[in-house]
Design a protein around this motif. Structure first.
Motif, short mmCIF file in Angstrom:
data_model
loop_
_atom_site.label_atom_id
_atom_site.label_comp_id
_atom_site.label_asym_id
_atom_site.label_seq_id
_atom_site.Cartn_x
_atom_site.Cartn_y
_atom_site.Cartn_z
N ALA A 2 0.84 -1.21 0.00
CA ALA A 2 0.00 0.00 0.00
C ALA A 2 0.87 1.25 0.00
CB ALA A 2 -0.94 -0.01 1.20
N MET A 3 1.97 1.23 0.76
CA MET A 3 2.86 2.39 0.80
C MET A 3 3.60 2.58 -0.53
SD MET A 3 4.45 2.61 4.65
CE MET A 3 4.80 0.87 4.93
N VAL A 4 4.00 1.49 -1.16
CA VAL A 4 4.68 1.58 -2.45
C VAL A 4 3.72 2.13 -3.51
CG1 VAL A 4 5.74 0.23 -4.31
CG2 VAL A 4 6.42 -0.17 -1.93
N GLN A 5 2.48 1.66 -3.48
CA GLN A 5 1.49 2.12 -4.46
C GLN A 5 1.00 3.53 -4.17
OE1 GLN A 5 -1.41 -1.03 -4.19
NE2 GLN A 5 -0.13 -2.47 -5.33
N ASN A 6 1.09 3.95 -2.92
CA ASN A 6 0.63 5.28 -2.49
C ASN A 6 1.71 5.90 -1.59
OD1 ASN A 6 -2.40 5.04 -3.34
ND2 ASN A 6 -1.95 3.18 -2.18
N PRO A 7 2.82 6.36 -2.16
CA PRO A 7 3.96 6.79 -1.33
C PRO A 7 3.65 7.95 -0.39
CG PRO A 7 4.31 7.34 -3.64
CD PRO A 7 3.11 6.46 -3.58
N ILE A 8 2.57 8.67 -0.62
CA ILE A 8 2.19 9.73 0.31
C ILE A 8 1.90 9.15 1.70
CG2 ILE A 8 -0.30 9.72 -0.19
CD1 ILE A 8 1.84 12.86 0.35
N LEU A 9 1.64 7.85 1.77
CA LEU A 9 1.37 7.18 3.04
C LEU A 9 2.64 6.96 3.88
CD1 LEU A 9 -1.20 4.45 1.94
CD2 LEU A 9 -1.66 6.62 3.12
N ILE A 10 3.81 7.11 3.28
CA ILE A 10 5.07 6.86 3.99
C ILE A 10 5.39 8.06 4.89
CG2 ILE A 10 7.54 6.39 3.78
CD1 ILE A 10 6.90 5.18 0.99
N GLU A 11 5.57 7.79 6.17
CA GLU A 11 5.94 8.83 7.12
C GLU A 11 7.31 9.39 6.74
OE1 GLU A 11 5.08 11.33 9.17
OE2 GLU A 11 3.92 9.87 10.30
N ARG A 12 7.53 10.66 7.00
CA ARG A 12 8.78 11.29 6.61
C ARG A 12 9.20 12.32 7.65
NH1 ARG A 12 3.95 12.98 3.61
NH2 ARG A 12 3.56 15.09 4.27
N PRO A 13 10.48 12.69 7.59
CA PRO A 13 11.55 12.17 6.75
C PRO A 13 12.14 10.90 7.36
CG PRO A 13 12.43 13.88 8.15
CD PRO A 13 10.95 13.80 8.45
N ILE A 14 12.76 10.12 6.52
CA ILE A 14 13.51 8.94 6.95
C ILE A 14 14.95 9.18 6.55
CG2 ILE A 14 13.84 6.45 6.73
CD1 ILE A 14 10.90 6.37 5.66
N VAL A 15 15.87 8.99 7.49
CA VAL A 15 17.29 9.13 7.19
C VAL A 15 17.96 7.79 7.41
CG1 VAL A 15 19.45 10.29 7.83
CG2 VAL A 15 17.31 11.58 7.79
N ILE A 16 18.75 7.38 6.41
CA ILE A 16 19.48 6.12 6.46
C ILE A 16 20.97 6.46 6.51
CG2 ILE A 16 19.92 3.91 5.31
CD1 ILE A 16 16.95 4.30 5.87
N ASN A 17 21.68 5.85 7.42
CA ASN A 17 23.13 6.00 7.52
C ASN A 17 23.71 4.61 7.74
OD1 ASN A 17 25.74 6.83 7.80
ND2 ASN A 17 25.40 8.08 9.63
N GLY A 18 24.12 3.97 6.64
CA GLY A 18 24.63 2.60 6.73
C GLY A 18 23.54 1.65 7.15
N ASP A 19 23.77 0.95 8.26
CA ASP A 19 22.78 -0.02 8.74
C ASP A 19 21.84 0.59 9.78
OD1 ASP A 19 24.60 0.20 10.79
OD2 ASP A 19 24.76 -1.95 11.15
N LYS A 20 21.94 1.91 9.97
CA LYS A 20 21.08 2.60 10.93
C LYS A 20 20.08 3.48 10.19
CE LYS A 20 24.85 4.13 12.85
NZ LYS A 20 25.75 4.96 13.65
N ALA A 21 18.95 3.71 10.82
CA ALA A 21 17.93 4.57 10.23
C ALA A 21 17.19 5.29 11.35
CB ALA A 21 16.94 3.75 9.39
N ALA A 22 16.64 6.45 10.99
CA ALA A 22 15.85 7.22 11.95
C ALA A 22 14.69 7.87 11.23
CB ALA A 22 16.70 8.29 12.63
N LEU A 23 13.57 7.88 11.91
CA LEU A 23 12.40 8.61 11.44
C LEU A 23 12.48 9.99 12.08
CD1 LEU A 23 9.80 8.47 9.82
CD2 LEU A 23 8.68 7.48 11.81
N GLY A 24 12.49 11.02 11.27
CA GLY A 24 12.69 12.38 11.76
C GLY A 24 11.47 13.02 12.37
N ARG A 25 10.80 12.31 13.23
CA ARG A 25 9.66 12.84 13.98
C ARG A 25 9.85 12.47 15.44
NH1 ARG A 25 5.32 14.94 11.57
NH2 ARG A 25 5.49 15.04 9.33
#
Length: 113
Positions: free
Chosen positions: A81-104
């Motif tokens: 559903a998120m791939v078909q409707n990317p507006i559904l993906i929460e943002r921002p997402i930051v990826i740094n190597g094997d780590k990730a953070a949701l910027g909220r």
């Protein structure tokens, strides 16, 4: 390289981008509404965030409410559903190597820089 999944129309996403710019580190900006991640990439991001797919969904979006809210969906169906409707993906997402953070909140990003 650091990567930010960014929506320029989103205030929190712009704040996250500003944090990256202020860090002085090299990073790549992905406008995920135009360059939509494929299912496998989104699953990888979810794993790095250590969350369930539903936790990455913007559940107040009209598309979610009208088409998905009342349904029981598997994790794979939520990712689709998120791939078909990317507006559904929460943002921002930051990826740094094997780590990730949701910027909220955006300060979460600092933890992985």
């Amino acid at each position: 390289m650091i990567k930010i999944f960014h929506n320029p129309r989103c205030g929190k996403s712009r704040e996250g981008l500003q944090l990256l710019e202020n860090s002085g580190k090299d990073f790549e900006v992905v406008n995920y509404l135009k360059d939509v991640p494929i299912e496998e990439e989104l699953k990888s991001i979810i794993n790095k965030l250590k969350i369930k797919p539903i936790d990455l969904v913007r559940q107040k979006e009209k598309i979610w409410i009208e088409n998905f809210k009342s349904k029981v969906l598997s994790d794979d169906e939520i990712v689709r559903a998120m791939v078909q409707n990317p507006i559904l993906i929460e943002r921002p997402i930051v990826i740094n190597g094997d780590k990730a953070a949701l910027g909220r909140p955006p300060e979460n990003i600092k933890e992985i820089l």
